[in-house]
Write a protein that holds these residues in place. Structure first.
Motif, PDB file in Angstrom:
ATOM      1  N   ALA B 445      16.780   9.364   0.924  1.00  0.00           N
ATOM      2  CA  ALA B 445      18.050   9.653   0.250  1.00  0.00           C
ATOM      3  C   ALA B 445      18.313  11.150   0.168  1.00  0.00           C
ATOM      4  O   ALA B 445      19.441  11.600   0.278  1.00  0.00           O
ATOM      5  N   THR B 446      17.242  11.928  -0.055  1.00  0.00           N
ATOM      6  CA  THR B 446      17.464  13.355  -0.268  1.00  0.00           C
ATOM      7  C   THR B 446      17.298  14.195   0.989  1.00  0.00           C
ATOM      8  O   THR B 446      17.860  15.277   1.094  1.00  0.00           O
ATOM      9  N   GLN B 447      16.485  13.687   1.951  1.00  0.00           N
ATOM     10  CA  GLN B 447      16.216  14.506   3.132  1.00  0.00           C
ATOM     11  C   GLN B 447      16.534  13.793   4.441  1.00  0.00           C
ATOM     12  O   GLN B 447      16.308  14.346   5.512  1.00  0.00           O
ATOM     13  N   GLY B 448      17.000  12.535   4.314  1.00  0.00           N
ATOM     14  CA  GLY B 448      17.370  11.797   5.514  1.00  0.00           C
ATOM     15  C   GLY B 448      16.189  11.339   6.340  1.00  0.00           C
ATOM     16  O   GLY B 448      16.320  11.015   7.517  1.00  0.00           O
ATOM     17  N   ASP B 449      15.016  11.278   5.728  1.00  0.00           N
ATOM     18  CA  ASP B 449      13.826  10.882   6.476  1.00  0.00           C
ATOM     19  C   ASP B 449      12.800  10.327   5.492  1.00  0.00           C
ATOM     20  O   ASP B 449      12.543  10.934   4.451  1.00  0.00           O
ATOM     21  N   ALA B 450      12.230   9.175   5.827  1.00  0.00           N
ATOM     22  CA  ALA B 450      11.327   8.508   4.894  1.00  0.00           C
ATOM     23  C   ALA B 450      10.065   9.326   4.629  1.00  0.00           C
ATOM     24  O   ALA B 450       9.486   9.278   3.549  1.00  0.00           O
ATOM     25  N   VAL B 451       9.620  10.068   5.636  1.00  0.00           N
ATOM     26  CA  VAL B 451       8.453  10.932   5.436  1.00  0.00           C
ATOM     27  C   VAL B 451       8.874  12.181   4.673  1.00  0.00           C
ATOM     28  O   VAL B 451       8.298  12.527   3.639  1.00  0.00           O
ATOM     29  N   GLY B 452       9.863  12.838   5.176  1.00  0.00           N
ATOM     30  CA  GLY B 452      10.394  14.003   4.502  1.00  0.00           C
ATOM     31  C   GLY B 452       9.571  15.254   4.726  1.00  0.00           C
ATOM     32  O   GLY B 452       8.503  15.229   5.326  1.00  0.00           O
ATOM     33  N   HIS B 453      10.127  16.350   4.233  1.00  0.00           N
ATOM     34  CA  HIS B 453       9.469  17.641   4.360  1.00  0.00           C
ATOM     35  C   HIS B 453       8.989  18.037   2.967  1.00  0.00           C
ATOM     36  O   HIS B 453       9.774  18.323   2.073  1.00  0.00           O
ATOM     37  N   LYS B 454       7.664  18.027   2.785  1.00  0.00           N
ATOM     38  CA  LYS B 454       7.143  18.131   1.422  1.00  0.00           C
ATOM     39  C   LYS B 454       7.404  19.501   0.800  1.00  0.00           C
ATOM     40  O   LYS B 454       7.491  19.615  -0.419  1.00  0.00           O
ATOM     41  N   ALA B 455       7.536  20.517   1.650  1.00  0.00           N
ATOM     42  CA  ALA B 455       7.729  21.857   1.090  1.00  0.00           C
ATOM     43  C   ALA B 455       9.029  21.960   0.302  1.00  0.00           C
ATOM     44  O   ALA B 455       9.130  22.747  -0.636  1.00  0.00           O
ATOM     45  N   THR B 456      10.014  21.133   0.677  1.00  0.00           N
ATOM     46  CA  THR B 456      11.283  21.177  -0.043  1.00  0.00           C
ATOM     47  C   THR B 456      11.540  19.892  -0.816  1.00  0.00           C
ATOM     48  O   THR B 456      12.650  19.652  -1.279  1.00  0.00           O
ATOM     49  N   SER B 457      10.495  19.059  -0.958  1.00  0.00           N
ATOM     50  CA  SER B 457      10.667  17.766  -1.618  1.00  0.00           C
ATOM     51  C   SER B 457      10.570  17.911  -3.132  1.00  0.00           C
ATOM     52  O   SER B 457       9.604  18.470  -3.660  1.00  0.00           O
ATOM     53  N   GLY B 458      11.565  17.388  -3.835  1.00  0.00           N
ATOM     54  CA  GLY B 458      11.511  17.392  -5.298  1.00  0.00           C
ATOM     55  C   GLY B 458      10.370  16.537  -5.817  1.00  0.00           C
ATOM     56  O   GLY B 458       9.734  16.854  -6.819  1.00  0.00           O
ATOM     57  N   PHE B 459      10.104  15.447  -5.112  1.00  0.00           N
ATOM     58  CA  PHE B 459       9.008  14.557  -5.508  1.00  0.00           C
ATOM     59  C   PHE B 459       7.677  15.295  -5.464  1.00  0.00           C
ATOM     60  O   PHE B 459       6.871  15.252  -6.390  1.00  0.00           O
ATOM     61  N   CYS B 460       7.458  16.008  -4.344  1.00  0.00           N
ATOM     62  CA  CYS B 460       6.215  16.754  -4.179  1.00  0.00           C
ATOM     63  C   CYS B 460       6.114  17.853  -5.227  1.00  0.00           C
ATOM     64  O   CYS B 460       5.108  18.008  -5.914  1.00  0.00           O
ATOM     65  N   SER B 461       7.189  18.596  -5.363  1.00  0.00           N
ATOM     66  CA  SER B 461       7.199  19.716  -6.296  1.00  0.00           C
ATOM     67  C   SER B 461       6.917  19.252  -7.725  1.00  0.00           C
ATOM     68  O   SER B 461       6.106  19.827  -8.443  1.00  0.00           O
ATOM     69  N   LYS B 462       7.564  18.171  -8.116  1.00  0.00           N
ATOM     70  CA  LYS B 462       7.370  17.622  -9.461  1.00  0.00           C
ATOM     71  C   LYS B 462       5.907  17.241  -9.675  1.00  0.00           C
ATOM     72  O   LYS B 462       5.273  17.621 -10.667  1.00  0.00           O
ATOM     73  N   ASN B 463       5.358  16.493  -8.730  1.00  0.00           N
ATOM     74  CA  ASN B 463       3.994  16.007  -8.923  1.00  0.00           C
ATOM     75  C   ASN B 463       2.965  17.135  -8.879  1.00  0.00           C
ATOM     76  O   ASN B 463       2.008  17.145  -9.654  1.00  0.00           O
ATOM     77  N   MET B 464       3.167  18.105  -7.987  1.00  0.00           N
ATOM     78  CA  MET B 464       2.234  19.235  -7.931  1.00  0.00           C
ATOM     79  C   MET B 464       2.186  19.956  -9.268  1.00  0.00           C
ATOM     80  O   MET B 464       1.124  20.337  -9.759  1.00  0.00           O
ATOM     81  N   LYS B 465       3.356  20.157  -9.849  1.00  0.00           N
ATOM     82  CA  LYS B 465       3.404  20.850 -11.143  1.00  0.00           C
ATOM     83  C   LYS B 465       2.658  20.039 -12.204  1.00  0.00           C
ATOM     84  O   LYS B 465       1.900  20.601 -13.004  1.00  0.00           O
ATOM     85  N   ILE B 466       2.861  18.732 -12.198  1.00  0.00           N
ATOM     86  CA  ILE B 466       2.199  17.897 -13.214  1.00  0.00           C
ATOM     87  C   ILE B 466       0.685  17.883 -12.988  1.00  0.00           C
ATOM     88  O   ILE B 466      -0.103  18.014 -13.930  1.00  0.00           O
ATOM     89  N   PHE B 467       0.272  17.724 -11.728  1.00  0.00           N
ATOM     90  CA  PHE B 467      -1.179  17.716 -11.451  1.00  0.00           C
ATOM     91  C   PHE B 467      -1.818  19.016 -11.942  1.00  0.00           C
ATOM     92  O   PHE B 467      -2.854  19.010 -12.610  1.00  0.00           O
ATOM     93  N   ARG B 468      -1.192  20.141 -11.584  1.00  0.00           N
ATOM     94  CA  ARG B 468      -1.783  21.435 -11.975  1.00  0.00           C
ATOM     95  C   ARG B 468      -1.840  21.561 -13.488  1.00  0.00           C
ATOM     96  O   ARG B 468      -2.825  22.040 -14.040  1.00  0.00           O
ATOM     97  N   TYR B 469      -0.785  21.110 -14.135  1.00  0.00           N
ATOM     98  CA  TYR B 469      -0.772  21.242 -15.582  1.00  0.00           C
ATOM     99  C   TYR B 469      -1.858  20.364 -16.214  1.00  0.00           C
ATOM    100  O   TYR B 469      -2.592  20.803 -17.114  1.00  0.00           O
TER     101      TYR B 469
END
Lengths: 389, 490
Positions: B445-469
């Protein structure tokens, strides 16, 4: 301390037994005559009128005895040593005609009845309370198999210990099978180092007995191989034991992990607990145990002793980790006063009654009823932090 | 130091390893902060290490038989010549983690009606209409869907009734519960039911039915009255009042553990996380799920999903989590469910049933959606996407396709392949991989690809922040660690 063996018994009159006599103790002196030869009568009546025909007649140490030289034809009369005066209905004993020795194989009143089935072992643990001896002691297996049918059918639990019981191979299986056959309502607790179960076949054979309530207690002393192998003084023991546990659980045989805590392993206790929750979450019970100062634990005491008070933080952390993972965890052989308060509820009165004692300080303790106390052998070396609660 | 008796040998005598000779087992690492790294293995065990420690490990210069060496060995990051049982144990742990995949689909969502009495701005799917037939599921469709449900090999089945507002088609819920129980007599599965409802139509009769059939209720509660009513407008402006009354009534009849609530985060929610949590506390809830707004349906059309970025959301989340920890410090056990799921992934040997934190993704194989018209979707998000006109994740229809057609469809298989984190660019070398997952519909939905580009993925960014915290809390705040560990439920 209750003695399970004594040679200080005296025979009165002739002893007709040529070989060791294993029998059940009864108090019914009116037993039908044909049965009497198989039983040991515990006789509290007059020694003037002793019942006839029993395999043994056991009279109390304080009783006056019939004159042994009177030639009155009495046979198999034994006056007990004072330390065996406690023998009661349903107890099972082994009588040695050669020296009038009596081994108590089963006490009906005991909180636990253990059969030591061999003194041989393939490990050589630095804190072993029952140092191995490389002798031919197959008679211990025969004794157990002979005693099993005599044991009271409502007995809560019996234990097979050693040495290493699995060294008997098929006889080991036979002992489990006989326990199920003769005591179908009694749980069976086996203490093994687990190493021989690295052969899946042995685990399959144990499972095939389909014992209704069996638990195999297996020691794991460290979370990595070098330390465990050093403590049990055997190369590859860590790998063998873990493979053994996996094989037993693969066959759905209940397994308990037993960790004896001493100076060589206390500092890895939290890591060991985590290792168990990550790798062995499926075991049925974890027992963390204090030292029993007998055997090698006694001779190596200077090297392995640590005051339980000094590992209280490691202990509390380990128990927290195990309990958080919903593992059933118990703390054995630790008096309540040296256990950190938050984990006291895991302490169990674990010491067999015959070797369980308390200190003088304990008389004023409000928690004595709930406390497991001490091994009799440990009374001379206890924590510096024992105090009445 | 005292020595053992002469019969005993020293530790070195039992060490068959050669100093400096060890083999690294499969592992990954990711930086936690400027000084530390999180090192994880294939089955999710972890160590937080310093940069020098990490270098020692990789260069094989770890001090032989120091505690760090033993930690690496104990947690199966390395193997040496003294022992090789680690391989057996790792295999066992890998199977344990992946076990749920073999169980297959457990959660089956029945969209029994798209009609709704609310007009939520962020809603992805609801319809305002009086035409019952157009947007209600029929008995015939439900019967066909139930056939699919019982084809799942999972020994535990959860049927969740969704909407719209499912209570607008309550007779069909009754029908499905009765039919499912009847069919289950021949399957003997552990079967549970949940109704996801706004509770405004809750009656005593409905509650009696729920009690009789052990049905759980899940509702939406966005926070205090003004925020809830702003997010979830309803003619009459009494949504908050109806929801709270419904929760209390349901708690009284069914028991507190049978009534759950979910909140949706909007821009208006961002400054108010403590009030939101207080609302849950005052209703006697024992947990809250601090969710991000998903980018589907009306949420996208109205621009809601992009109004706040991941950073702003994370500040909201962090403030909320800290407040939850504060509540626990005050002696009241209260759980934040997203953190709880991650903590469980870190500390338990088991996997999670949560669709978004699995590899491969749980869509279709953990959860599957039967829409009101019989169309089958891989997940609730896939259905929302379809409502926006993109039917990429539509798997078929209960009316026209067989179970095998659906489960073995290219859509399912391609998506599973595209969601195996172990083979995805940037995921495959991320130290947080064992705790993360992928959300194919989100990336589509956000990147037009089921795999996506994690560097710009909100999903990735959100989870990385939570994991680190979370890892920082676990490492640096012993009290927080204790609270977080109390959320582990293996």
């Amino acid at each position: 301390m209750i003695y399970l063996h004594s040679k200080n018994n005296t025979a009165h009159g002739e002893i007709s037994h040529q070989r060791p006599f294993i029998s059940k103790v009864i108090t019914n002196s009116n037993l039908p005559f044909p049965l009497r030869a198989s039983y040991a009568l515990r006789w509290h009546g007059s020694t003037e009128a002793l019942p006839q025909g029993f395999g043994l007649v056991l009279i109390s140490s304080g009783k006056a005895c019939p004159d042994r030289d009177a030639g009155n034809g009495l046979t198999n009369i034994v006056r007990l040593a004072p330390e065996l005066d406690y023998l009661k209905e349903h107890d099972v004993i082994k009588f040695q005609p050669a020296d009038c020795g009596i081994n108590v194989l089963y006490r009906h009143e005991a909180n636990s009845n253990a059969f030591l089935v061999t003194e041989r072992c393939n490990s050589f643990c630095i804190m072993c309370s029952q140092p191995p001896r490389d002798i031919n002691d197959h008679y211990l297996v025969d004794d157990m198999l002979e005693a099993l049918p005599l044991i009271h059918s409502e007995t809560h639990e019996i234990c097979i210990t050693g040495g290493e019981p699995t060294l008997w191979g098929d006889d080991f299986i036979q002992m489990i099978r006989a326990s199920e056959t003769h005591l179908p309502r009694t749980s069976l607790h086996i203490l093994s180092n687990g190493r021989n179960f690295k052969n899946l076949d042995l685990a399959i054979k144990v499972a095939a007995v389909k014992h209704h309530d069996l638990m195999i207690g297996i020691p794991l002393y460290a979370d990595y191989s070098q330390l465990h192998d050093y403590i049990v003084q055997a190369d590859n023991a860590f790998d063998d034991t873990l493979r053994g546990i996996l094989n037993l659980k693969r066959c759905r045989v209940p397994v308990e992990i037993r960790v004896v805590i001493h100076r060589e392993n206390y500092h890895r206790l939290p890591q060991l607990a985590e290792f168990i929750t990550r790798n062995l979450l499926f075991v049925d019970h974890v027992a963390l145990m204090g030292l029993e100062i007998r055997g090698f634990a006694k001779s190596n005491l200077d090297a392995i002793w640590i005051d339980p008070y000094d590992y209280r933080n490691e202990l509390a952390e380990a128990i927290d980790t195990l309990a958080r993972s919903r593992m059933r965890v118990s703390l054995y052989n630790h008096p309540l006063c040296v256990i950190p308060e938050p984990v006291r509820r895991f302490a169990v009165k674990s010491i067999s009654d015959w070797k369980n004692d308390f200190l003088n300080e304990c008389q004023n303790c409000n928690s004595k009823q709930e406390c497991g106390g001490f091994f009799s052998s440990n009374l001379t070396k206890t924590s510096d932090h024992i105090k009445a609660l | 130091m005292s020595r053992l008796g002469k019969k005993f040998r020293l530790p070195q005598a039992f060490d068959q390893a050669v100093p400096g000779q060890y083999w690294m087992l499969p592992c990954r690492f990711v930086n936690l902060d400027d000084n530390r790294y999180v090192l994880t293995n294939e089955v999710g065990e972890h160590l937080v290490v310093t940069r020098p420690q990490l270098e020692q490990f990789v260069r094989k210069t770890v001090s032989f038989h120091g505690d760090f060496y033993h930690d690496l060995k104990s947690k199966h990051f390395l193997i040496d010549d003294d022992s090789n049982v680690a391989v057996d144990l790792l295999a066992l742990k890998y199977r344990t983690k992946a076990q749920q995949i073999s169980q297959f689909t457990a959660l089956h969502l029945f969209v029994v009606s798209l009609r709704c009495d609310y007009t939520c701005q962020y809603c992805q799917v609801s319809r305002q209409t009086d035409d019952k037939l157009a947007y209600d599921m029929s008995q015939e469709t439900a019967d066909r869907a139930l056939e699919f449900v019982f084809r799942s090999p999972s020994p535990a089945i959860k049927i969740e009734f969704q909407g719209g507002e499912p209570l607008l088609n309550f007779p069909l819920i009754q029908y499905v519960v009765d039919q499912a129980k009847r069919i289950n007599e021949n399957h003997d599965k552990n079967i549970q039911f949940v109704i996801t409802t706004n509770l405004s139509l809750l009656t005593d009769d409905i509650l009696s039915f729920c009690l009789a059939h052990d049905i759980c209720l899940s509702t939406s509660l966005d926070g205090p009255q003004d925020l809830h009513n702003l997010n979830r407008p309803r003619p009459g402006r009494n949504g908050y009042q109806l929801t709270v009354e419904g929760i209390r009534k349901a708690q009284a009849v069914l028991g507190r553990d049978k009534v759950g609530a979910l909140m949706t985060t909007t821009e208006a929610s961002l400054p108010r996380v403590r009030e939101i949590i207080d609302t849950y506390l005052s209703l006697g809830m024992d947990a809250i799920f601090l969710r991000a707004l998903s980018p589907y349906g009306f949420a996208v059309k109205t621009g809601q999903a992009y109004k706040y970025d991941v950073d702003r959301w994370f500040e909201f989340y962090k403030e909320g989590l800290n407040y939850v920890l504060e509540i626990n410090r005050q002696g009241y056990p209260f759980v934040e469910l997203y953190a709880s799921m991650i903590i469980n992934k870190i500390f338990s040997p088991f996997g999670t049933g949560y669709v978004d934190l699995q590899s491969p993704s749980g869509m279709a194989i953990s959860a599957i959606v039967y829409n009101y018209d019989g169309d089958i979707y891989a997940s609730d998000e896939a259905r929302m996407l379809a409502e926006m006109g993109d039917k990429k994740f539509r798997l078929g229809s209960v009316h026209h396709d067989s179970y095998e057609d659906v489960i073995l469809s290219d859509t399912v298989l391609d998506t599973l392949e595209a969601t195996l984190s172990e083979s995805l660019p940037m995921c495959n070398d991320c130290g947080f991989l064992p705790y993360c997952g992928t959300e194919p519909v989100y990336h589509h939905a956000t990147q037009g690809d089921a795999v996506g580009h994690k560097a710009t993925s909100g999903f990735c960014s959100k989870n990385m922040k939570i994991f680190r915290y979370l890892f920082t809390l676990l490492e640096d705040d012993p009290e927080a660690r204790k609270i977080l560990l109390s959320w582990v439920r293996p």
